[in-house]
Design a protein around this motif. Structure first.
Motif, short mmCIF file in Angstrom:
data_model
loop_
_atom_site.label_atom_id
_atom_site.label_comp_id
_atom_site.label_asym_id
_atom_site.label_seq_id
_atom_site.Cartn_x
_atom_site.Cartn_y
_atom_site.Cartn_z
N ALA A 136 -11.29 -1.49 -0.89
CA ALA A 136 -10.68 -2.40 -1.86
C ALA A 136 -9.25 -2.76 -1.44
CB ALA A 136 -10.69 -1.77 -3.25
N ILE A 137 -8.50 -1.79 -0.97
CA ILE A 137 -7.12 -2.04 -0.52
C ILE A 137 -7.13 -2.95 0.70
CG2 ILE A 137 -5.05 -0.97 0.45
CD1 ILE A 137 -5.71 1.49 -1.31
N GLU A 138 -8.04 -2.70 1.62
CA GLU A 138 -8.12 -3.54 2.82
C GLU A 138 -8.51 -4.98 2.47
OE1 GLU A 138 -10.83 -1.25 5.14
OE2 GLU A 138 -9.31 0.28 5.61
N ARG A 139 -9.34 -5.15 1.42
CA ARG A 139 -9.71 -6.51 1.00
C ARG A 139 -8.53 -7.27 0.43
NH1 ARG A 139 -14.67 -4.01 -0.67
NH2 ARG A 139 -13.87 -3.76 -2.80
N LEU A 140 -7.49 -6.56 -0.01
CA LEU A 140 -6.28 -7.22 -0.49
C LEU A 140 -5.47 -7.83 0.66
CD1 LEU A 140 -5.03 -4.55 -3.05
CD2 LEU A 140 -6.18 -6.71 -3.59
N GLY A 141 -5.71 -7.36 1.87
CA GLY A 141 -4.94 -7.81 3.01
C GLY A 141 -3.90 -6.81 3.47
N ALA A 142 -3.93 -5.59 2.90
CA ALA A 142 -2.97 -4.55 3.31
C ALA A 142 -3.38 -3.96 4.65
CB ALA A 142 -2.91 -3.46 2.25
N ARG A 143 -2.40 -3.47 5.39
CA ARG A 143 -2.65 -2.87 6.70
C ARG A 143 -2.56 -1.35 6.61
NH1 ARG A 143 0.35 -6.56 11.33
NH2 ARG A 143 -0.39 -8.61 10.60
N ARG A 144 -3.49 -0.70 7.24
CA ARG A 144 -3.49 0.77 7.26
C ARG A 144 -2.39 1.27 8.19
NH1 ARG A 144 -8.48 4.82 7.22
NH2 ARG A 144 -7.57 6.63 8.27
N GLU A 145 -1.58 2.19 7.68
CA GLU A 145 -0.47 2.73 8.46
C GLU A 145 -0.77 4.11 9.04
OE1 GLU A 145 3.10 2.67 6.12
OE2 GLU A 145 3.43 0.54 6.52
N GLY A 146 -1.53 4.93 8.32
CA GLY A 146 -1.82 6.27 8.82
C GLY A 146 -2.24 7.19 7.69
N VAL A 147 -2.30 8.48 8.00
CA VAL A 147 -2.77 9.49 7.06
C VAL A 147 -1.73 10.60 6.95
CG1 VAL A 147 -4.59 11.16 6.55
CG2 VAL A 147 -5.18 8.99 7.64
N LEU A 148 -1.38 10.95 5.72
CA LEU A 148 -0.53 12.10 5.44
C LEU A 148 -1.44 13.28 5.10
CD1 LEU A 148 2.19 10.40 3.21
CD2 LEU A 148 2.39 11.03 5.62
N ASP B 288 -8.59 18.86 -9.42
CA ASP B 288 -9.26 20.15 -9.37
C ASP B 288 -8.49 21.19 -8.56
OD1 ASP B 288 -9.62 19.41 -6.72
OD2 ASP B 288 -11.80 19.35 -6.81
N GLY B 289 -7.31 20.83 -8.05
CA GLY B 289 -6.48 21.75 -7.31
C GLY B 289 -6.64 21.72 -5.81
N SER B 290 -7.69 21.05 -5.32
CA SER B 290 -7.90 21.00 -3.87
C SER B 290 -6.89 20.06 -3.21
CB SER B 290 -9.33 20.52 -3.56
OG SER B 290 -9.55 19.21 -4.07
N LEU B 291 -6.60 20.31 -1.95
CA LEU B 291 -5.66 19.48 -1.20
C LEU B 291 -6.34 18.20 -0.72
CD1 LEU B 291 -3.83 22.16 0.95
CD2 LEU B 291 -2.78 20.70 -0.78
N ARG B 292 -5.60 17.12 -0.76
CA ARG B 292 -6.13 15.86 -0.26
C ARG B 292 -5.25 15.33 0.85
NH1 ARG B 292 -4.85 10.51 -4.07
NH2 ARG B 292 -3.05 9.88 -2.85
N ASP B 293 -5.88 14.64 1.80
CA ASP B 293 -5.16 13.81 2.76
C ASP B 293 -5.03 12.42 2.16
OD1 ASP B 293 -5.30 16.00 4.41
OD2 ASP B 293 -6.87 15.18 5.71
N THR B 294 -3.87 11.80 2.33
CA THR B 294 -3.60 10.50 1.74
C THR B 294 -3.56 9.42 2.82
OG1 THR B 294 -2.33 11.44 -0.09
CG2 THR B 294 -1.91 9.12 0.44
N VAL B 295 -4.38 8.38 2.64
CA VAL B 295 -4.38 7.23 3.53
C VAL B 295 -3.35 6.23 3.02
CG1 VAL B 295 -5.76 5.46 4.66
CG2 VAL B 295 -6.83 7.61 3.95
N CYS B 296 -2.45 5.77 3.89
CA CYS B 296 -1.35 4.90 3.50
C CYS B 296 -1.55 3.49 4.04
CB CYS B 296 -0.03 5.45 4.04
SG CYS B 296 0.34 7.12 3.50
N TYR B 297 -1.32 2.51 3.19
CA TYR B 297 -1.39 1.09 3.55
C TYR B 297 -0.10 0.41 3.11
CZ TYR B 297 -6.50 1.65 3.95
OH TYR B 297 -7.77 2.05 4.30
N SER B 298 0.17 -0.77 3.66
CA SER B 298 1.33 -1.54 3.22
C SER B 298 1.13 -3.03 3.45
CB SER B 298 2.60 -1.07 3.93
OG SER B 298 2.56 -1.44 5.30
N ILE B 299 1.89 -3.80 2.68
CA ILE B 299 2.05 -5.25 2.88
C ILE B 299 3.54 -5.51 2.98
CG2 ILE B 299 1.73 -7.54 1.88
CD1 ILE B 299 -0.70 -6.41 0.37
N LEU B 300 3.98 -6.23 4.01
CA LEU B 300 5.39 -6.56 4.18
C LEU B 300 5.71 -7.90 3.53
CD1 LEU B 300 5.93 -5.57 7.91
CD2 LEU B 300 6.13 -4.14 5.86
N ALA B 301 6.98 -8.10 3.25
CA ALA B 301 7.40 -9.32 2.56
C ALA B 301 7.00 -10.57 3.32
CB ALA B 301 8.92 -9.29 2.34
#
Length: 206
Positions: free
Chosen positions: A146-158, A166-179
């Protein structure tokens, strides 16, 4: 001083209203459509917790870090979910869009595209942001698409970035759109909304 001032945003599809405690009952009803609190990837409040959920969002507003909205769908007039700006960095400025969820009946409709277009327009054209971020769980493939369909670019994973409900750890996928990418993204979202709107009209006529 924060520029995140409560603001009402609207177009023909949706109204984004500054979140208030008055929205808590409607948000609890919206979350009940699909029992969203049972989904591991959503922040929707469980029964009886909507008021606390709103209070926490409003504390983020008071701290100058967030700007939360209630989402009202225009054709029905109903509150159907919520979204917000967060992680606001005023010196750039830069912010993220997230904490977004909708009642099940409005998921995978035009609603998310309409909300994101309003939020991005306000961020870039009023708040003068240099970039807008989106974050999602690496296991939530639907959200990533859904984020990619907006036109955002994937930057990486934290990695090991946050804890799930539930307390479990998650990896976060980061996207951005520049001005400087916003004009093209804006045109794309307009075309996408037109296509989604036409599809819904045809479905309703069947």
């Amino acid at each position: 001083m924060s520029h995140l001032v409560p603001t009402r945003l609207r177009d023909e599809y949706v109204v984004l209203e500054p979140l208030s405690l008055d929205h808590a009952p409607a948000l609890e009803a919206a979350a009940a459509d699909g029992e969203l609190w049972n989904l591991w990837f959503t922040s929707a409040p469980a029964p009886g917790q909507a008021r606390g959920y709103v209070e926490k969002a409003l504390q983020g507003l008071a701290d100058g870090l967030m700007l939360p909205f209630a989402v009202r769908e225009t054709s029905s007039g109903e509150i159907v979910g919520t979204t917000r700006y967060y992680d606001y960095v005023p010196d750039l400025p830069r912010l993220a869009i997230g904490y977004t969820w909708y009642a099940k009946r409005w998921q995978k409709s035009h609603l998310n595209t309409a909300c994101k277009r309003l939020l991005l327009q306000h961020a870039f054209e009023v708040l003068s942001c240099v970039a807008v971020e989106f974050h999602t769980d690496h296991r939530n493939l639907d959200s990533q698409r859904a984020i990619e369909r907006l036109g955002a670019r994937r930057e990486g994973v934290l990695r090991a970035h946050k804890r799930r409900p539930d307390g479990s750890l998650r990896d976060t996928v980061c996207y951005s759109i520049l001005a400087d990418e916003w004009p093209d993204v804006q045109r794309w979202l307009g075309l996408r909304l037109q296509r989604l709107g036409n599809a819904q009209v045809l479905t309703a006529a069947d």
